[in-house]
Design a protein around this motif. Structure first.
Motif, PDB file in Angstrom:
ATOM      1  N   ILE A 110       0.823  -1.212   0.000  1.00  0.00           N
ATOM      2  CA  ILE A 110       0.000   0.000   0.000  1.00  0.00           C
ATOM      3  C   ILE A 110       0.864   1.273   0.000  1.00  0.00           C
ATOM      4  O   ILE A 110       0.901   2.027   0.970  1.00  0.00           O
ATOM      5  CB  ILE A 110      -0.986   0.023   1.181  1.00  0.00           C
ATOM      6  CG1 ILE A 110      -1.773  -1.273   1.236  1.00  0.00           C
ATOM      7  CG2 ILE A 110      -1.932   1.204   1.090  1.00  0.00           C
ATOM      8  CD1 ILE A 110      -2.648  -1.401   2.440  1.00  0.00           C
ATOM      9  N   ASN A 111       1.597   1.504  -1.027  1.00  0.00           N
ATOM     10  CA  ASN A 111       2.437   2.696  -1.206  1.00  0.00           C
ATOM     11  C   ASN A 111       3.513   2.861  -0.133  1.00  0.00           C
ATOM     12  O   ASN A 111       4.019   3.950   0.069  1.00  0.00           O
ATOM     13  CB  ASN A 111       1.584   3.968  -1.288  1.00  0.00           C
ATOM     14  CG  ASN A 111       0.618   3.929  -2.445  1.00  0.00           C
ATOM     15  OD1 ASN A 111       0.929   3.365  -3.502  1.00  0.00           O
ATOM     16  ND2 ASN A 111      -0.545   4.517  -2.264  1.00  0.00           N
ATOM     17  N   GLU A 112       3.816   1.814   0.579  1.00  0.00           N
ATOM     18  CA  GLU A 112       4.871   1.829   1.594  1.00  0.00           C
ATOM     19  C   GLU A 112       5.896   0.755   1.249  1.00  0.00           C
ATOM     20  O   GLU A 112       5.568  -0.259   0.638  1.00  0.00           O
ATOM     21  CB  GLU A 112       4.310   1.542   2.991  1.00  0.00           C
ATOM     22  CG  GLU A 112       3.386   2.599   3.534  1.00  0.00           C
ATOM     23  CD  GLU A 112       4.111   3.845   4.004  1.00  0.00           C
ATOM     24  OE1 GLU A 112       5.319   3.749   4.346  1.00  0.00           O
ATOM     25  OE2 GLU A 112       3.487   4.905   4.029  1.00  0.00           O
ATOM     26  N   GLN A 113       7.125   1.009   1.652  1.00  0.00           N
ATOM     27  CA  GLN A 113       8.178   0.035   1.412  1.00  0.00           C
ATOM     28  C   GLN A 113       8.695  -0.450   2.769  1.00  0.00           C
ATOM     29  O   GLN A 113       9.039   0.359   3.628  1.00  0.00           O
ATOM     30  CB  GLN A 113       9.316   0.681   0.617  1.00  0.00           C
ATOM     31  CG  GLN A 113      10.332  -0.300   0.128  1.00  0.00           C
ATOM     32  CD  GLN A 113      11.354   0.369  -0.782  1.00  0.00           C
ATOM     33  OE1 GLN A 113      11.600   1.562  -0.681  1.00  0.00           O
ATOM     34  NE2 GLN A 113      11.960  -0.417  -1.641  1.00  0.00           N
ATOM     35  N   VAL A 114       8.725  -1.752   2.939  1.00  0.00           N
ATOM     36  CA  VAL A 114       9.205  -2.359   4.181  1.00  0.00           C
ATOM     37  C   VAL A 114      10.496  -3.097   3.867  1.00  0.00           C
ATOM     38  O   VAL A 114      10.544  -3.922   2.958  1.00  0.00           O
ATOM     39  CB  VAL A 114       8.155  -3.341   4.766  1.00  0.00           C
ATOM     40  CG1 VAL A 114       8.698  -4.014   6.015  1.00  0.00           C
ATOM     41  CG2 VAL A 114       6.851  -2.628   5.044  1.00  0.00           C
ATOM     42  N   ALA A 115      11.567  -2.780   4.607  1.00  0.00           N
ATOM     43  CA  ALA A 115      12.863  -3.420   4.398  1.00  0.00           C
ATOM     44  C   ALA A 115      13.133  -4.397   5.536  1.00  0.00           C
ATOM     45  O   ALA A 115      13.057  -4.038   6.704  1.00  0.00           O
ATOM     46  CB  ALA A 115      13.961  -2.373   4.344  1.00  0.00           C
ATOM     47  N   LEU A 116      13.452  -5.636   5.179  1.00  0.00           N
ATOM     48  CA  LEU A 116      13.788  -6.660   6.171  1.00  0.00           C
ATOM     49  C   LEU A 116      15.222  -7.100   5.964  1.00  0.00           C
ATOM     50  O   LEU A 116      15.656  -7.312   4.834  1.00  0.00           O
ATOM     51  CB  LEU A 116      12.877  -7.875   6.033  1.00  0.00           C
ATOM     52  CG  LEU A 116      11.403  -7.678   6.303  1.00  0.00           C
ATOM     53  CD1 LEU A 116      10.660  -8.975   6.100  1.00  0.00           C
ATOM     54  CD2 LEU A 116      11.194  -7.168   7.699  1.00  0.00           C
ATOM     55  N   GLN A 117      15.935  -7.265   7.038  1.00  0.00           N
ATOM     56  CA  GLN A 117      17.322  -7.699   6.940  1.00  0.00           C
ATOM     57  C   GLN A 117      17.454  -9.207   7.130  1.00  0.00           C
ATOM     58  O   GLN A 117      18.422  -9.802   6.694  1.00  0.00           O
ATOM     59  CB  GLN A 117      18.158  -6.970   7.987  1.00  0.00           C
ATOM     60  CG  GLN A 117      19.573  -6.793   7.554  1.00  0.00           C
ATOM     61  CD  GLN A 117      20.246  -5.647   8.295  1.00  0.00           C
ATOM     62  OE1 GLN A 117      19.625  -4.909   9.030  1.00  0.00           O
ATOM     63  NE2 GLN A 117      21.519  -5.511   8.095  1.00  0.00           N
ATOM     64  N   SER A 118      16.501  -9.824   7.744  1.00  0.00           N
ATOM     65  CA  SER A 118      16.551 -11.250   8.027  1.00  0.00           C
ATOM     66  C   SER A 118      16.198 -12.076   6.783  1.00  0.00           C
ATOM     67  O   SER A 118      15.071 -12.002   6.283  1.00  0.00           O
ATOM     68  CB  SER A 118      15.581 -11.589   9.161  1.00  0.00           C
ATOM     69  OG  SER A 118      15.443 -12.976   9.279  1.00  0.00           O
ATOM     70  N   ASN A 119      17.146 -12.843   6.308  1.00  0.00           N
ATOM     71  CA  ASN A 119      16.897 -13.717   5.158  1.00  0.00           C
ATOM     72  C   ASN A 119      15.856 -14.777   5.510  1.00  0.00           C
ATOM     73  O   ASN A 119      15.007 -15.123   4.698  1.00  0.00           O
ATOM     74  CB  ASN A 119      18.183 -14.414   4.713  1.00  0.00           C
ATOM     75  CG  ASN A 119      19.175 -13.453   4.121  1.00  0.00           C
ATOM     76  OD1 ASN A 119      18.804 -12.437   3.545  1.00  0.00           O
ATOM     77  ND2 ASN A 119      20.454 -13.769   4.262  1.00  0.00           N
TER      78      ASN A 119
END
Length: 152
Positions: free
Chosen positions: A81-90
């Protein structure tokens, strides 16, 4: 150290002057060694007051001693929804990608964008109770997937 002199086959004892010089040198050496030992003990005591062993540090203190470099290539990005979520955990990213699109959105909006069930329902045009159901089902799937690939 002069113990005796040998002159033409005659053994001579050290003179009183030589004995005194030997005694003075011996006393001087003992004095120097004693003072050096005291200096070392004082220095160690000063160090003990200001230094601490790594094994005695708390977890919080240890975490302040290092930094991880972060690069965009190390993160996994999800668009919701027009947001970007960054995850570091593979591990977590891999498990999230295996969820259906709707369950993935619910998890990302709920836990990473901290939206309530009502807000998520409004954003996805779904009832709040449906969001609650999808989140609990998604969490069960995530748990199963992560436990299955836990040792990778």
């Amino acid at each position: 150290m002069i113990v005796s002199k040998k002159m033409e086959g005659i053994i001579m004892s050290p003179t009183a002057y030589e004995k005194r010089r030997i005694s003075e040198f011996d006393s001087y050496c003992k004095h120097v060694l004693r003072n050096e030992a005291k200096d070392i003990q004082r220095q160690l005591a000063r160090k003990r007051k200001v230094e601490i062993s790594f094994s005695d540090l708390s977890e919080m203190d240890l975490n302040q001693l290092y930094v991880f470099d972060e690069y965009k290539t190390d993160k996994h990005f999800f668009h919701v929804i027009n947001e970007q979520v960054a995850l570091q955990s593979n591990h977590l990213s891999r498990a999230l990608k295996k969820l259906s699109d709707t369950k993935q959105k619910v998890i990302l909006l709920s836990y990473f964008l901290e939206m309530t069930d009502q807000e998520i329902g409004e954003a996805l045009n779904v009832a709040r109770s449906t969001i609650q159901y999808r989140r609990s089902a998604a969490l069960k799937e995530l748990k199963a997937e992560m436990e299955e690939h836990e040792h990778e």
